[in-house]
Motif scaffolding. Structure first.
Motif, short mmCIF file in Angstrom:
data_model
loop_
_atom_site.label_atom_id
_atom_site.label_comp_id
_atom_site.label_asym_id
_atom_site.label_seq_id
_atom_site.Cartn_x
_atom_site.Cartn_y
_atom_site.Cartn_z
N ILE A 1 8.67 -8.68 10.71
CA ILE A 1 9.04 -9.11 9.34
C ILE A 1 9.98 -8.11 8.65
N ASN A 2 10.00 -6.86 9.16
CA ASN A 2 10.88 -5.83 8.60
C ASN A 2 12.33 -6.08 9.03
N CYS A 3 12.90 -7.18 8.55
CA CYS A 3 14.31 -7.49 8.84
C CYS A 3 14.81 -8.39 7.71
N TYR B 1 0.79 -1.23 0.00
CA TYR B 1 0.00 0.00 0.00
C TYR B 1 0.83 1.28 0.00
N TYR B 2 2.12 1.19 0.28
CA TYR B 2 2.95 2.40 0.31
C TYR B 2 3.55 2.73 -1.05
N GLN B 3 3.23 1.93 -2.06
CA GLN B 3 3.74 2.22 -3.40
C GLN B 3 2.96 3.38 -4.02
N PRO C 1 1.13 1.12 14.40
CA PRO C 1 1.87 0.93 15.66
C PRO C 1 3.37 1.22 15.58
N GLU C 2 3.88 1.51 14.39
CA GLU C 2 5.30 1.92 14.31
C GLU C 2 5.49 3.37 14.77
N CYS C 3 4.37 4.10 15.04
CA CYS C 3 4.49 5.50 15.52
C CYS C 3 4.98 5.51 16.97
N ALA D 1 15.89 -0.45 -2.45
CA ALA D 1 14.69 -0.18 -1.65
C ALA D 1 14.82 -0.92 -0.32
N GLY D 2 15.43 -0.26 0.64
CA GLY D 2 15.71 -0.88 1.94
C GLY D 2 14.67 -0.53 2.98
N CYS D 3 15.09 -0.48 4.23
CA CYS D 3 14.16 -0.17 5.33
C CYS D 3 15.01 0.17 6.56
N SER D 4 14.68 1.27 7.23
CA SER D 4 15.49 1.68 8.39
C SER D 4 15.41 0.66 9.51
N LEU D 5 14.29 -0.04 9.61
CA LEU D 5 14.16 -1.06 10.66
C LEU D 5 15.08 -2.24 10.36
N ALA D 6 15.03 -2.71 9.12
CA ALA D 6 15.87 -3.85 8.74
C ALA D 6 17.35 -3.48 8.92
N GLN E 1 6.26 10.23 3.34
CA GLN E 1 6.52 9.22 2.33
C GLN E 1 7.78 8.44 2.70
N CYS E 2 7.72 7.13 2.46
CA CYS E 2 8.91 6.31 2.71
C CYS E 2 9.85 6.46 1.52
N PRO E 3 11.05 6.99 1.74
CA PRO E 3 11.95 7.19 0.60
C PRO E 3 12.37 5.88 -0.06
N TYR E 4 12.32 4.79 0.68
CA TYR E 4 12.68 3.50 0.10
C TYR E 4 11.54 2.97 -0.78
N MET E 5 10.34 3.01 -0.25
CA MET E 5 9.18 2.52 -1.03
C MET E 5 9.07 3.32 -2.33
N LYS E 6 9.38 4.61 -2.23
CA LYS E 6 9.18 5.48 -3.39
C LYS E 6 10.32 5.38 -4.40
N GLY F 1 7.72 -3.30 -3.49
CA GLY F 1 7.76 -3.00 -2.06
C GLY F 1 9.22 -2.79 -1.75
N VAL F 2 9.66 -3.23 -0.58
CA VAL F 2 11.07 -3.05 -0.23
C VAL F 2 11.77 -4.41 -0.15
N HIS F 3 13.09 -4.36 0.05
CA HIS F 3 13.92 -5.55 -0.10
C HIS F 3 13.49 -6.70 0.81
N THR G 1 13.72 1.81 14.85
CA THR G 1 12.50 2.57 14.55
C THR G 1 12.32 2.69 13.03
N CYS G 2 11.08 2.97 12.64
CA CYS G 2 10.81 3.28 11.24
C CYS G 2 11.02 4.78 11.04
N MET G 3 11.90 5.13 10.11
CA MET G 3 12.25 6.54 9.90
C MET G 3 11.05 7.38 9.44
N VAL G 4 10.01 6.75 8.92
CA VAL G 4 8.83 7.48 8.47
C VAL G 4 7.87 7.70 9.64
N HIS G 5 7.56 6.64 10.35
CA HIS G 5 6.54 6.75 11.40
C HIS G 5 7.00 7.56 12.61
FE1 SF4 Z 1 10.79 0.50 6.55
FE2 SF4 Z 1 9.33 2.45 7.56
FE3 SF4 Z 1 9.77 2.40 4.96
FE4 SF4 Z 1 8.15 0.56 6.08
S1 SF4 Z 1 7.79 2.75 5.96
S2 SF4 Z 1 9.79 0.20 4.57
S3 SF4 Z 1 9.14 0.31 8.07
S4 SF4 Z 1 11.34 2.67 6.55
#
Ligand code: SF4
Ligand code: 13P
Length: 319
Positions: free
Chosen positions: A120-122, A31-33, A206-208, A91-96, A274-279, A67-69, A178-182
Motif C-alpha cells: 500500500i506504500n505506493c 501510530y507513527y504520528q 517486516p520492513e526491516c 509527507a512522502g515515503c521512501s518506498l512510494a 523516527q520517520c522524517p515524513y510522518m513527523k 499520516g503520509v501522502h 526499502t523504507c529509509m527508517v526500517h
Molecule cells: Fe515510508 Fe518508512 Fe516512513 Fe513508513 S516509516 S512512511 S514506509 S519512509
C-alpha cells in the motif's frame, strides 16, 4: 497577519475540536504520528486499519489524514466525494518514491504473465498498475490468495517481499525499494542490546532488513506488534519499528519495559528511529489544515477508478 501565523494564545486542542465539528471532519492517524496527534484521532491504527476506517466512513464530510501522502490518497480513492486533507503535503515515503507508475509499467511489460502485488506504500498511479494491494497486516493472506499458476511481481518493499517468500514459500520477483527508517536498525547494536537485556524479546516490523529480522522473536505490522506486547506474558521488549508506536504501546501495556531498537550511527542521530515524513505533521499544521481545508488530495477520476480496483480486491480478501 500572515495566514499561516498562529496566535500563540490560541488553545490549539480546543480550536481543533471546534473546527472538527464545524467542518464535520474525522481525524485518522497512524501510530507513527507524534503522541499529541495520536491522542486527537478518531481512528488510530496501522495502514490496514486506516484504509478500513476510510472505507467505512459515512458521516464525515472531511477526512483529515494524519499520516503520509499515500495513506491520504488511499482515503481519497475510497471516498471520492469527501474532502481529504493532509497536514503537510510533503509527507512522502521512501518506498512510494522508489516505484513510480511508469517504472512499474515497464517492469510489468517485461513480465507479462506475472500477477502484480503492490504494498500500500505506493502512489495511486502505481496502485492503478497493480492487480492487488497489500499491507503488512494482510500481506501473507494476500500472497496466499494469488492464483498458484501465476508468478508474482512484488513492489516496492524488497524486505517485506523477502519475509513473505520465507513465510509462504512462494517465489516472487522483488522491486528494490526499502523504507529509509526500517533499514537503519543495526543488527550489531541489537545483538549487543539483547545481551544486556537477556529477558527482553526483540519484535520487529517486516520492513526491516533480513539480517535484523532473523534476531526477532516476533515479526508483524505495527498493530500486530502492539497486540503482541499487550497480550504477551513477557514484560520487556526491544521494539524494531518507528518509535511513534511506543506511545500507544505504553498505554496498551502499562508497566512493561519498551526499548527502542538502536539504529546504525552514520554520523547523525544514533538513537532515534523516527520517520522524517510522518513527523512533518504537527499540531499547528493539523489546526491550519482544518481551518483552511488544505492541503487537499485531488485525483483524476479515471486514475482513481483504476486504483480503486486492486484496493477493493485487498479489502475484500482481508475481511
Ligand atoms: Fe515510508 Fe518508512 Fe516512513 Fe513508513 S516509516 S512512511 S514506509 S519512509
Ligand atoms: P503498517 O502500518 O502496515 O504497520 O506499516 C508501517 C509503515 O511503514 C507505514 O508507513
Amino acid at each position: 497577519m500572515n495566514p499561516t501565523t498562529i496566535d500563540p494564545a490560541l488553545d490549539l486542542f480546543a480550536e481543533i475540536d471546534r473546527l472538527k465539528r464545524a467542518r464535520r471532519a474525522v481525524i485518522l492517524a497512524h501510530y507513527y504520528q507524534d503522541a499529541e496527534i495520536q491522542d486527537l484521532a478518531d481512528h488510530l491504527g496501522d495502514s490496514l486499519d486506516l484504509a478500513r476506517a476510510a472505507q467505512a466512513e459515512r458521516d464525515a464530510e472531511v477526512i483529515l489524514f494524519c499520516g503520509v501522502h499515500f495513506m491520504a490518497e488511499t482515503a481519497k480513492i475510497l471516498n471520492p466525494q469527501k474532502t481529504v486533507i493532509l497536514p503537510d503535503k510533503d509527507a512522502g515515503c521512501s518506498l512510494a518514491d522508489s516505484c513510480p507508475a511508469d517504472a512499474l509499467r515497464a517492469w510489468k511489460a517485461k513480465h507479462p504473465q506475472h500477477y502484480v502485488v503492490s504494498y500500500i506504500n505506493c502512489s495511486a498511479a502505481t496502485k492503478a498498475e497493480s492487480d492487488v494491494i497489500c499491507t503488512s497486516s494482510n500481506a501473507e493472506k494476500i500472497i496466499r490468495s494469488v492464483p498458484a499458476d501465476r508468478p508474482i511481481l512484488f513492489a516496492p518493499d524488497q524486505n517485506l517481499g523477502r519475509w513473505l517468500m520465507q513465510k509462504t514459500g512462494r517465489p516472487m520477483d522483488l522491486w528494490p525499494g526499502t523504507c529509509m527508517v526500517h533499514v537503519t536498525f543495526s543488527e550489531r547494536r541489537i545483538v549487543e542490546l539483547k545481551t544486556r537485556h537477556p529477558r527482553a524479546l526483540f519484535i520487529a516490523h517486516p520492513e526491516c532488513e533480513p539480517a535484523v529480522l532473523r534476531h526477532a522473536q516476533f515479526v508483524g505490522s505495527t498493530r500486530r506488534l502492539l497486540e503482541y506486547v499487550r497480550d504477551s506474558e513477557h514484560d520487556e521488549f526491544i521494539v524494531g519499528t518507528e518509535s511513534g508506536i511506543l506511545h500507544t504501546m505504553h498505554q496498551a501495556a502499562p508497566g512493561k519495559t519498551l526499548i527502542e531498537a538502536p539504529v546504525e550511527n552514520k554520523g547523525g542521530c544514533s538513537a532515534c528511529s523516527q520517520c522524517p515524513y510522518m513527523k512533518l505533521n504537527t499540531l499547528e499544521k493539523v489546526y491550519l489544515a482544518l481551518r483552511d481545508l488544505a492541503p487537499r488530495i485531488e485525483l483524476d477520476e479515471d486514475l482513481r477508478r483504476r486504483a480503486e480496483i486492486p484496493l477493493l480486491r485487498m479489502l475484500a480478501a482481508s475481511k
